[in-house]
Design a protein around this motif. Structure first.
Motif, PDB file in Angstrom:
ATOM      1  N   SER A 155       0.913   7.357   2.656  1.00 26.71           N
ATOM      2  CA  SER A 155       0.243   7.549   1.369  1.00 26.71           C
ATOM      3  C   SER A 155       1.125   8.300   0.371  1.00 26.71           C
TER       4      SER A 155
ATOM      5  N   GLY B  50       2.710   3.092  -4.716  1.00 27.15           N
ATOM      6  CA  GLY B  50       1.968   1.880  -4.392  1.00 27.15           C
ATOM      7  C   GLY B  50       2.819   0.631  -4.345  1.00 27.15           C
ATOM      8  N   ASP B  51       3.879   0.592  -5.156  1.00 24.26           N
ATOM      9  CA  ASP B  51       4.752  -0.579  -5.148  1.00 24.26           C
ATOM     10  C   ASP B  51       5.938  -0.395  -4.202  1.00 24.26           C
TER      11      ASP B  51
ATOM     12  N   TRP C 221       5.128   0.837   6.023  1.00 21.74           N
ATOM     13  CA  TRP C 221       5.656  -0.481   6.352  1.00 21.74           C
ATOM     14  C   TRP C 221       7.079  -0.491   5.817  1.00 21.74           C
TER      15      TRP C 221
ATOM     16  N   ALA D 253       6.979   0.704   2.138  1.00 17.58           N
ATOM     17  CA  ALA D 253       5.782   0.607   1.301  1.00 17.58           C
ATOM     18  C   ALA D 253       4.572   1.087   2.086  1.00 17.58           C
ATOM     19  N   PRO D 254       3.479   1.436   1.390  1.00 14.31           N
ATOM     20  CA  PRO D 254       2.267   1.874   2.088  1.00 14.31           C
ATOM     21  C   PRO D 254       1.410   0.701   2.573  1.00 14.31           C
ATOM     22  N   HIS D 255       1.928  -0.523   2.467  1.00 15.50           N
ATOM     23  CA  HIS D 255       1.159  -1.718   2.846  1.00 15.50           C
ATOM     24  C   HIS D 255       2.083  -2.755   3.478  1.00 15.50           C
ATOM     25  N   ALA D 256       1.504  -3.705   4.200  1.00 23.58           N
ATOM     26  CA  ALA D 256       2.269  -4.788   4.821  1.00 23.58           C
ATOM     27  C   ALA D 256       2.774  -5.743   3.744  1.00 23.58           C
ATOM     28  N   GLY D 257       3.758  -6.521   4.092  1.00 19.63           N
ATOM     29  CA  GLY D 257       4.274  -7.518   3.156  1.00 19.63           C
ATOM     30  C   GLY D 257       5.703  -7.876   3.494  1.00 19.63           C
TER      31      GLY D 257
ATOM     32  N   GLN E 210       5.551  -1.905  10.658  1.00 19.85           N
ATOM     33  CA  GLN E 210       4.916  -0.591  10.478  1.00 19.85           C
ATOM     34  C   GLN E 210       5.560   0.448  11.384  1.00 19.85           C
TER      35      GLN E 210
END
Length: 84
Positions: free
Chosen positions: A33, A37-38, A56, A67-71, A82
């Motif tokens: 966190s 965000g990007d 991730w 990043a804080p999200h998968a992709g 992750q």
């Protein structure tokens, strides 16, 4: 007799450990966190241990994006994994 009482008192006080000072709380672990965000690009690339837990990341031995999200990595196109 007074010497025995004094000695026992000193032993008892030494066993108490004396006054303690409160310890500072440990630093919170860095978490995903804390990343924007990007995501975040690392240039130069960093060791995976420098990436926050749960992030991730594009892990190719060193990390150039997290990043804080998968992709997918916007730098090289690899699928992000992750960090546990």
């Amino acid at each position: 007799m007074a010497r025995v009482i004094t000695t026992l008192t000193l032993i008892a006080l030494a066993g108490c450990g004396g006054p303690s000072t409160p310890e500072a709380p440990p630093e919170p672990a860095a978490t995903a966190s804390k990343l924007p965000g990007d995501g975040q690009r690392y240039d130069p690339a960093v060791d995976p241990s420098e990436v926050p837990d749960g992030a991730w990341m594009c892990d190719m031995g060193t990390v150039h994006y997290a990043a804080p999200h998968a992709g997918e990595c916007p730098v090289c196109g690899m699928k992000l994994v992750q960090k546990k």
